[in-house]
Enzyme design. Sequence first.
Site, PDB file in Angstrom:
ATOM      1  N   CYS A  42       0.458  -0.967  -0.427  1.00  0.00           N
ATOM      2  CA  CYS A  42      -0.044  -0.430  -0.072  1.00  0.00           C
ATOM      3  C   CYS A  42       0.760   1.311  -0.036  1.00  0.00           C
ATOM      4  CB  CYS A  42      -0.526   0.215   1.165  1.00  0.00           C
ATOM      5  SG  CYS A  42      -2.083   1.498   1.550  1.00  0.00           S
ATOM      6  N   CYS A  47      -1.320   2.051  -3.351  1.00  0.00           N
ATOM      7  CA  CYS A  47      -2.087   3.217  -3.020  1.00  0.00           C
ATOM      8  C   CYS A  47      -1.446   4.299  -2.981  1.00  0.00           C
ATOM      9  CB  CYS A  47      -3.338   2.602  -1.446  1.00  0.00           C
ATOM     10  SG  CYS A  47      -3.368   1.115  -0.958  1.00  0.00           S
ATOM     11  N   LYS A  50       0.173   5.134  -5.794  1.00  0.00           N
ATOM     12  CA  LYS A  50      -1.026   5.008  -7.472  1.00  0.00           C
ATOM     13  C   LYS A  50      -1.972   6.518  -6.895  1.00  0.00           C
ATOM     14  CE  LYS A  50      -5.057   4.094  -6.541  1.00  0.00           C
ATOM     15  NZ  LYS A  50      -5.233   2.508  -6.036  1.00  0.00           N
ATOM     16  N   GLU A 181      -7.306   1.953 -13.024  1.00  0.00           N
ATOM     17  CA  GLU A 181      -6.734   3.247 -12.675  1.00  0.00           C
ATOM     18  C   GLU A 181      -5.871   3.350 -13.656  1.00  0.00           C
ATOM     19  OE1 GLU A 181      -7.883   1.851  -8.078  1.00  0.00           O
ATOM     20  OE2 GLU A 181      -6.024   2.301  -8.731  1.00  0.00           O
ATOM     21  N   GLU A 439     -26.491  14.799  -3.407  1.00  0.00           N
ATOM     22  CA  GLU A 439     -27.790  15.268  -2.797  1.00  0.00           C
ATOM     23  C   GLU A 439     -28.425  14.844  -4.202  1.00  0.00           C
ATOM     24  OE1 GLU A 439     -29.528  19.355  -4.124  1.00  0.00           O
ATOM     25  OE2 GLU A 439     -27.850  19.764  -5.488  1.00  0.00           O
TER      26      GLU A 439
HETATM   27  P1  NDP Z   1      -8.052  -7.730 -10.289  1.00  0.00           P
HETATM   28  O1  NDP Z   1      -8.776  -9.405  -9.805  1.00  0.00           O
HETATM   29  O2  NDP Z   1      -9.182  -7.173  -9.543  1.00  0.00           O
HETATM   30  O3  NDP Z   1      -8.263  -7.318 -12.013  1.00  0.00           O
HETATM   31  C1  NDP Z   1      -6.995  -8.827 -12.347  1.00  0.00           C
HETATM   32  C2  NDP Z   1      -8.018  -8.510 -14.187  1.00  0.00           C
HETATM   33  O4  NDP Z   1      -7.252  -9.073 -14.854  1.00  0.00           O
HETATM   34  C3  NDP Z   1      -9.227  -8.934 -13.803  1.00  0.00           C
HETATM   35  O5  NDP Z   1      -9.675  -7.968 -15.398  1.00  0.00           O
HETATM   36  C4  NDP Z   1      -8.956 -10.336 -15.125  1.00  0.00           C
HETATM   37  O6  NDP Z   1     -10.292 -10.196 -15.814  1.00  0.00           O
HETATM   38  C5  NDP Z   1      -7.659  -9.840 -15.729  1.00  0.00           C
HETATM   39  N1  NDP Z   1      -7.032 -10.925 -16.143  1.00  0.00           N
HETATM   40  C6  NDP Z   1      -7.186 -12.393 -15.346  1.00  0.00           C
HETATM   41  N2  NDP Z   1      -5.804 -13.373 -15.712  1.00  0.00           N
HETATM   42  C7  NDP Z   1      -5.559 -12.182 -16.853  1.00  0.00           C
HETATM   43  C8  NDP Z   1      -5.577 -13.568 -18.287  1.00  0.00           C
HETATM   44  N3  NDP Z   1      -4.064 -14.474 -17.676  1.00  0.00           N
HETATM   45  N4  NDP Z   1      -5.083 -12.383 -19.526  1.00  0.00           N
HETATM   46  C9  NDP Z   1      -5.808 -11.834 -19.395  1.00  0.00           C
HETATM   47  N5  NDP Z   1      -6.030 -10.934 -18.637  1.00  0.00           N
HETATM   48  C10 NDP Z   1      -5.858 -11.243 -16.677  1.00  0.00           C
HETATM   49  O7  NDP Z   1      -6.650  -7.541  -9.797  1.00  0.00           O
HETATM   50  P2  NDP Z   1      -5.590  -6.203  -9.991  1.00  0.00           P
HETATM   51  O8  NDP Z   1      -4.841  -6.533  -9.966  1.00  0.00           O
HETATM   52  O9  NDP Z   1      -6.339  -4.919 -10.501  1.00  0.00           O
HETATM   53  O10 NDP Z   1      -6.328  -5.147  -8.158  1.00  0.00           O
HETATM   54  C11 NDP Z   1      -5.851  -6.622  -7.427  1.00  0.00           C
HETATM   55  C12 NDP Z   1      -6.097  -6.303  -6.166  1.00  0.00           C
HETATM   56  O11 NDP Z   1      -5.732  -5.771  -5.573  1.00  0.00           O
HETATM   57  C13 NDP Z   1      -8.239  -6.134  -6.361  1.00  0.00           C
HETATM   58  O12 NDP Z   1      -9.233  -7.084  -6.284  1.00  0.00           O
HETATM   59  C14 NDP Z   1      -8.319  -4.881  -5.002  1.00  0.00           C
HETATM   60  O13 NDP Z   1      -8.558  -5.632  -4.040  1.00  0.00           O
HETATM   61  C15 NDP Z   1      -7.055  -4.447  -4.780  1.00  0.00           C
HETATM   62  N6  NDP Z   1      -6.385  -3.395  -5.525  1.00  0.00           N
HETATM   63  C16 NDP Z   1      -7.845  -2.787  -4.913  1.00  0.00           C
HETATM   64  C17 NDP Z   1      -7.188  -0.688  -4.786  1.00  0.00           C
HETATM   65  C18 NDP Z   1      -8.350  -0.217  -5.087  1.00  0.00           C
HETATM   66  O14 NDP Z   1      -8.863   0.203  -3.785  1.00  0.00           O
HETATM   67  N7  NDP Z   1      -8.468   1.020  -5.057  1.00  0.00           N
HETATM   68  C19 NDP Z   1      -6.069  -0.335  -6.256  1.00  0.00           C
HETATM   69  C20 NDP Z   1      -5.709  -1.287  -6.340  1.00  0.00           C
HETATM   70  C21 NDP Z   1      -5.781  -2.844  -6.099  1.00  0.00           C
HETATM   71  P3  NDP Z   1     -11.634 -10.718 -16.116  1.00  0.00           P
HETATM   72  O15 NDP Z   1     -12.304  -9.495 -14.760  1.00  0.00           O
HETATM   73  O16 NDP Z   1     -11.857 -11.436 -17.166  1.00  0.00           O
HETATM   74  O17 NDP Z   1     -10.844 -12.139 -14.506  1.00  0.00           O
END
Ligand code: NDP
Length: 451
Positions: A42, A47, A50, A181, A439
């Site tokens: 984080c 976080c 970012k 993001e 609102e």
């Molecule tokens: P996520 O699990 O949210 O997203 C992963 C993405 O990658 C999905 O769109 C998934 O597709 C895609 N994906 C997975 N495997 C492949 C592949 N082999 N080829 C192509 N695309 C693929 O992970 P993130 O890395 O974005 O974030 C991880 C976690 O970190 C989040 O779930 C969240 O909990 C946390 N986080 C929170 C934030 C916040 O609070 N603002 C900011 C950043 C991270 P599909 O949808 O089809 O599975």
Amino acid sequence: MSFDYDLFVIGGGSGGVRAARVAAQEGVKVALAEEDRYGGTCVIRGCVPKKLMVFASEYSSMVSDAQAYGWDIQPGAFSWDNFRTKMYAELDRLENIYRGILKNNGVESFDHRATVVDAHTVELSDGTRKTAKHILLAAGGRPVKPGIPGEELAITSNEIFHLDKLPETILIVGGGYIASEFAGIMNGMGVKTTQFYRGEQILRGFDNEARTLVADEMIAKGIDLQLGTNVVEMTNAGDQIRVLDTHGKEHLFDQVMFATGRVPNSDSLGLEEVGVKLGRKGEVQVDDYGQTAVPSIFAVGDITDRVNLTPVAIREGMAFVETVFKGNPTKPDHELIPTAIFTQPEMGTVGLSEEDARAQEPIEVYSASFKPMQQSFAGRSERVLMKLVISQATRKVLGCHIVAPGAGEMIQLAGIAVKMGATKEDFDRTVAVHPTMSEELVTMKSPTRTS
Ligand code: NDP
């Protein structure tokens, strides 16, 4: 049997540091090992940097807004170098605060990787062994690449904060929080940004209407979002990377970033050898109290791959201390967690999406999408969304979804009401704050849809 410590924490991120501090404040003898920088994902590579990058990137559109409001102001160039230097200094400051929290509370910290040797023993990377009555696993997670040819040419979110210079073009692969993001960040910083997502719409699992609006606005801001598209392979093309997509099309980019998910940092910690059970993704399996299959070993945060958010890891760390050191067994509450996605536009959400709520029970949906005053005056056509999903039976707000500048701030407060079990009528009884965007949440009279 006597131990070196009452508690040994592996991992100096949000969950580990909080648990260590709160336990130490209870008079418990605590040690913590961190192999990298204190503050964890984080603070160091998530976080915090970012959000600083989101802020930096948002200034690009503020210049033309200021002009529209009568300011004689001209856009200048963005200096990644200047920004990055300041960002690094801020991360150093925060890391020192984390180190200070441990030191000032009497937690002994070791700048080493630690592995588990048995139910009460850890080994540090310098070979020394320490014993503890309890071990807390808080080693977090890390980004993974999808396993395609040439993927070593691409970076992940770990590296994006350390670019020597901003690329002219970037491809971001994925449709989750991180991909969406960073697409906004890079676009705002003036990088020609393409995002590939394999599915039908980004931000899978979130409310459809909300994520569709986010995607539409991202496209309107200039992001080349290609849905139903993935990378097949990547090859070196001089200073650039040649990308072959699933439609057989070739593209050239200066930089490619995979944001295709994260995995728990549970490998090579010696966990399975001592009897800790891991799931399919390598997540440490815990009961409702965070206890693993080995009674003296607990786990919190992303290493358990439950709800991977900093404030959740912190809550889990505090529940662990309540349970183990304060004689007050406490289950961390994973219900109705508000969250914000710092896309541009920002999205804040708590509770069920319209689709999930409808699958559960009959609902009413109140939804207002409009051009907000500030942006509309500046001649921008972007829209915001304020949305409530209501149970027909109980009148309770099952979900609240906001797409708007400041949605993260708004959902924190709406989250309190939803968590308290507020009904639509409770929202209606609350006087509007005028003129604001939010609102709308208390002035929507007739349902947009009923089902
Ligand atoms: P996520 O699990 O949210 O997203 C992963 C993405 O990658 C999905 O769109 C998934 O597709 C895609 N994906 C997975 N495997 C492949 C592949 N082999 N080829 C192509 N695309 C693929 O992970 P993130 O890395 O974005 O974030 C991880 C976690 O970190 C989040 O779930 C969240 O909990 C946390 N986080 C929170 C934030 C916040 O609070 N603002 C900011 C950043 C991270 P599909 O949808 O089809 O599975």
